[in-house]
Design a protein around this motif. Structure first.
Motif, PDB file in Angstrom:
ATOM      1  N   ARG A  27       0.829  -1.210   0.000  1.00  0.00           N
ATOM      2  CA  ARG A  27       0.000   0.000   0.000  1.00  0.00           C
ATOM      3  C   ARG A  27       0.856   1.249   0.000  1.00  0.00           C
ATOM      4  N   GLY A  28       2.023   1.158   0.589  1.00  0.00           N
ATOM      5  CA  GLY A  28       2.927   2.301   0.621  1.00  0.00           C
ATOM      6  C   GLY A  28       3.453   2.580   2.003  1.00  0.00           C
ATOM      7  N   ARG A  29       4.756   2.650   2.116  1.00  0.00           N
ATOM      8  CA  ARG A  29       5.439   2.983   3.350  1.00  0.00           C
ATOM      9  C   ARG A  29       6.637   3.852   3.010  1.00  0.00           C
ATOM     10  N   ALA A  30       7.277   4.401   4.010  1.00  0.00           N
ATOM     11  CA  ALA A  30       8.466   5.212   3.812  1.00  0.00           C
ATOM     12  C   ALA A  30       9.569   4.353   3.191  1.00  0.00           C
ATOM     13  N   HIS A  84       5.217   8.177   1.350  1.00  0.00           N
ATOM     14  CA  HIS A  84       5.057   6.734   1.266  1.00  0.00           C
ATOM     15  C   HIS A  84       5.098   6.281  -0.191  1.00  0.00           C
ATOM     16  N   PHE A  85       5.890   5.252  -0.444  1.00  0.00           N
ATOM     17  CA  PHE A  85       6.026   4.671  -1.771  1.00  0.00           C
ATOM     18  C   PHE A  85       5.647   3.195  -1.708  1.00  0.00           C
ATOM     19  N   THR A  86       5.103   2.669  -2.791  1.00  0.00           N
ATOM     20  CA  THR A  86       4.745   1.257  -2.845  1.00  0.00           C
ATOM     21  C   THR A  86       5.989   0.412  -3.130  1.00  0.00           C
ATOM     22  N   ALA A  87       5.866  -0.886  -2.936  1.00  0.00           N
ATOM     23  CA  ALA A  87       6.986  -1.791  -3.196  1.00  0.00           C
ATOM     24  C   ALA A  87       7.378  -1.763  -4.671  1.00  0.00           C
TER      25      ALA A  87
END
Length: 115
Positions: A27-30, A84-87
């Motif tokens: 979903r997106g994390r730092a 936040h960026f996705t994998a």
């Protein structure tokens, strides 16, 4: 409670936590969170994340979410924005990132192996 039941519940709890964490990365994390999840130590992850942020600017890759946090890799701090960026976005950034430091090169290799 039977020992087998207790063991089964603990295994289920561990698997569920891992599944939730992987879903949160998608979903997106730092950027630093993605790197730490791949097994890179926090000091190196902070440096590599800085380089990946500059690659994101160069490639015009926008974060999926901008959040506010008090917690960082360095510990508590005053409130600040976190992108936040996705994998999948991190994979694109890593492919375009060409670090010079040997420890950053090793960190990128470790991330590629973990992903």
């Amino acid at each position: 409670m039977l020992a087998a039941t207790r063991t089964a519940r603990q295994a289920l709890k561990t698997r569920s936590a891992a599944t939730r964490f992987r879903a949160s990365l998608n979903r997106g994390r730092a950027i630093t969170t993605h790197l730490i999840a791949a097994g890179i130590d926090t000091d190196t992850a902070a440096g590599v994340a800085s380089g990946l942020r500059s690659v994101a600017k160069r490639l015009h890759i926008a974060p999926v979410k901008v959040a506010r946090t008090n917690r960082t890799v360095d510990g508590g701090c005053k409130r600040r924005s976190v992108h936040h960026f996705t994998a999948r976005q991190i994979t694109v950034l890593v492919a375009a990132y060409k670090p010079r430091k040997a420890e950053y090169k090793a960190a990128i290799q470790a991330y590629r192996l973990a992903a």
